[in-house]
Write a protein that holds these residues in place. Structure first.
Motif, PDB file in Angstrom:
ATOM      1  N   GLN A  99       4.911  -9.322   2.352  1.00 30.59           N
ATOM      2  CA  GLN A  99       4.305  -8.469   1.325  1.00 30.59           C
ATOM      3  C   GLN A  99       2.816  -8.233   1.623  1.00 30.59           C
ATOM      4  O   GLN A  99       2.321  -7.125   1.465  1.00 30.59           O
ATOM      5  CB  GLN A  99       4.477  -9.133  -0.041  1.00 30.59           C
ATOM      6  CG  GLN A  99       3.995  -8.334  -1.190  1.00 30.59           C
ATOM      7  CD  GLN A  99       4.941  -7.216  -1.551  1.00 30.59           C
ATOM      8  OE1 GLN A  99       6.095  -7.230  -1.197  1.00 30.59           O
ATOM      9  NE2 GLN A  99       4.425  -6.237  -2.247  1.00 30.59           N
ATOM     10  N   LEU A 102       2.583  -5.688   4.446  1.00 32.76           N
ATOM     11  CA  LEU A 102       2.881  -4.336   3.965  1.00 32.76           C
ATOM     12  C   LEU A 102       1.765  -3.804   3.067  1.00 32.76           C
ATOM     13  O   LEU A 102       1.400  -2.628   3.156  1.00 32.76           O
ATOM     14  CB  LEU A 102       4.213  -4.322   3.223  1.00 32.76           C
ATOM     15  CG  LEU A 102       5.442  -4.486   4.100  1.00 32.76           C
ATOM     16  CD1 LEU A 102       6.671  -4.755   3.251  1.00 32.76           C
ATOM     17  CD2 LEU A 102       5.643  -3.274   4.978  1.00 32.76           C
ATOM     18  N   ARG A 105      -1.008  -2.641   5.315  1.00 35.19           N
ATOM     19  CA  ARG A 105      -0.711  -1.372   6.008  1.00 35.19           C
ATOM     20  C   ARG A 105      -0.720  -0.180   5.056  1.00 35.19           C
ATOM     21  O   ARG A 105      -1.211   0.888   5.415  1.00 35.19           O
ATOM     22  CB  ARG A 105       0.617  -1.475   6.735  1.00 35.19           C
ATOM     23  CG  ARG A 105       0.527  -2.396   7.919  1.00 35.19           C
ATOM     24  CD  ARG A 105       1.728  -2.300   8.763  1.00 35.19           C
ATOM     25  NE  ARG A 105       1.531  -3.094   9.964  1.00 35.19           N
ATOM     26  CZ  ARG A 105       2.319  -3.052  10.994  1.00 35.19           C
ATOM     27  NH1 ARG A 105       3.360  -2.258  10.990  1.00 35.19           N
ATOM     28  NH2 ARG A 105       2.079  -3.801  12.038  1.00 35.19           N
ATOM     29  N   ILE A 106      -0.183  -0.357   3.873  1.00 29.48           N
ATOM     30  CA  ILE A 106      -0.182   0.746   2.904  1.00 29.48           C
ATOM     31  C   ILE A 106      -1.604   1.080   2.480  1.00 29.48           C
ATOM     32  O   ILE A 106      -2.000   2.246   2.438  1.00 29.48           O
ATOM     33  CB  ILE A 106       0.680   0.378   1.672  1.00 29.48           C
ATOM     34  CG1 ILE A 106       2.156   0.353   2.051  1.00 29.48           C
ATOM     35  CG2 ILE A 106       0.443   1.362   0.525  1.00 29.48           C
ATOM     36  CD1 ILE A 106       3.057  -0.247   0.993  1.00 29.48           C
ATOM     37  N   LYS A 109      -3.602   2.844   5.160  1.00 28.30           N
ATOM     38  CA  LYS A 109      -3.170   4.240   5.309  1.00 28.30           C
ATOM     39  C   LYS A 109      -3.714   5.112   4.178  1.00 28.30           C
ATOM     40  O   LYS A 109      -4.095   6.250   4.406  1.00 28.30           O
ATOM     41  CB  LYS A 109      -1.656   4.317   5.353  1.00 28.30           C
ATOM     42  CG  LYS A 109      -1.122   5.694   5.643  1.00 28.30           C
ATOM     43  CD  LYS A 109       0.096   5.615   6.497  1.00 28.30           C
ATOM     44  CE  LYS A 109       0.687   6.967   6.785  1.00 28.30           C
ATOM     45  NZ  LYS A 109       0.082   7.645   7.883  1.00 28.30           N
ATOM     46  N   THR A 147       8.144  -2.375  -2.074  1.00 18.92           N
ATOM     47  CA  THR A 147       6.994  -2.148  -1.194  1.00 18.92           C
ATOM     48  C   THR A 147       7.428  -1.592   0.158  1.00 18.92           C
ATOM     49  O   THR A 147       6.768  -0.710   0.710  1.00 18.92           O
ATOM     50  CB  THR A 147       6.193  -3.453  -1.007  1.00 18.92           C
ATOM     51  OG1 THR A 147       5.870  -3.978  -2.289  1.00 18.92           O
ATOM     52  CG2 THR A 147       4.906  -3.209  -0.233  1.00 18.92           C
ATOM     53  N   VAL A 148       8.530  -2.098   0.699  1.00 16.20           N
ATOM     54  CA  VAL A 148       9.058  -1.540   1.952  1.00 16.20           C
ATOM     55  C   VAL A 148       9.418  -0.078   1.740  1.00 16.20           C
ATOM     56  O   VAL A 148       9.140   0.779   2.594  1.00 16.20           O
ATOM     57  CB  VAL A 148      10.278  -2.355   2.448  1.00 16.20           C
ATOM     58  CG1 VAL A 148      10.981  -1.642   3.590  1.00 16.20           C
ATOM     59  CG2 VAL A 148       9.849  -3.740   2.886  1.00 16.20           C
ATOM     60  N   TYR A 151       6.249   1.882   1.694  1.00 18.39           N
ATOM     61  CA  TYR A 151       5.690   1.940   3.051  1.00 18.39           C
ATOM     62  C   TYR A 151       6.394   3.015   3.880  1.00 18.39           C
ATOM     63  O   TYR A 151       5.740   3.828   4.542  1.00 18.39           O
ATOM     64  CB  TYR A 151       5.791   0.575   3.723  1.00 18.39           C
ATOM     65  CG  TYR A 151       5.326   0.585   5.152  1.00 18.39           C
ATOM     66  CD1 TYR A 151       3.981   0.747   5.464  1.00 18.39           C
ATOM     67  CD2 TYR A 151       6.227   0.466   6.195  1.00 18.39           C
ATOM     68  CE1 TYR A 151       3.545   0.783   6.776  1.00 18.39           C
ATOM     69  CE2 TYR A 151       5.812   0.487   7.506  1.00 18.39           C
ATOM     70  CZ  TYR A 151       4.468   0.649   7.794  1.00 18.39           C
ATOM     71  OH  TYR A 151       4.058   0.693   9.095  1.00 18.39           O
ATOM     72  N   SER A 164      13.367   4.825   3.179  1.00 16.57           N
ATOM     73  CA  SER A 164      12.727   4.584   1.887  1.00 16.57           C
ATOM     74  C   SER A 164      13.758   4.626   0.769  1.00 16.57           C
ATOM     75  O   SER A 164      13.786   3.749  -0.098  1.00 16.57           O
ATOM     76  CB  SER A 164      11.633   5.628   1.639  1.00 16.57           C
ATOM     77  OG  SER A 164      11.085   5.484   0.356  1.00 16.57           O
TER      78      SER A 164
END
Length: 178
Positions: A99, A102, A105-106, A109, A147-148, A151, A164
């Motif tokens: 988590q 992720l 990374r989110i 971005k 969350t995945v 992402y 997604s």
């Protein structure tokens, strides 16, 4: 305050390692006592292991509702590896660390690396993240699936939109609100 935030941002990898170490110490030293839903999930998984089947078994089909089938089956798989409450806590620690990755990374971005490190710091220091890892609730696994899904959505390509949607749909097997 700004100096403190910059200092913590510069040491974020070290903070994550310390966090993981503290969580491992808690997992290995604190005895877990499941209550309420956590105890119910544990008992369902143990019943299925005794019957050498995945959830829902024949006896569960006549109950009022089927509860979190993906999570219960994940517990069954974990308990088949090592039948102890420690394996659930280790799984939760892995989920939290994934988590964190992720979240980083989110946030990178959408915003910036500084904001991402601050978000990770706040996530790690959030009391639920510190203590929920020792319990057997669906929240952490559900949050990971959501969350995945987010992402993959922000990667903005057709194949990632499909992934997604798959992860979002999978989250419904953990908590109906997904």
């Amino acid at each position: 305050m700004e100096k403190l935030i910059k200092f913590l941002n510069s040491k974020i990898k070290f903070i994550i390692i310390i966090y993981a170490f503290i969580q491992l110490v808690l997992i290995l030293t604190v005895e877990t006592n499941y209550r309420s839903d956590a105890l119910y999930y544990y008992k369902l998984a143990q019943e299925c292991i005794e019957q050498n089947a995945f959830y829902p078994t024949q006896q569960h089909l006549y109950e009022d509702y089927i509860v979190t089938p993906l999570y219960i089956n994940t517990l069954i798989t974990l308990f088949n590896i090592y039948n102890s409450a420690i394996i659930v806590s280790l799984f939760n620690l892995a989920v939290i660390l994934l988590q964190v990755l992720l979240l980083y990374r989110i946030t990178v971005k959408l915003f910036s690396a500084d904001v991402a490190r601050l978000a990770i710091l706040l996530f790690i220091l959030y009391l639920n993240t510190l203590g929920l890892m020792l319990q057997n609730y669906t929240e952490l696994f559900f949050l990971l699936l959501i969350t995945v899904s987010i992402y993959f959505f922000i990667l903005n390509k057709n194949i990632f939109f499909i992934l997604s949607g798959l992860f979002l749909g999978t989250s419904i097997a953990v908590r109906p609100i997904g």
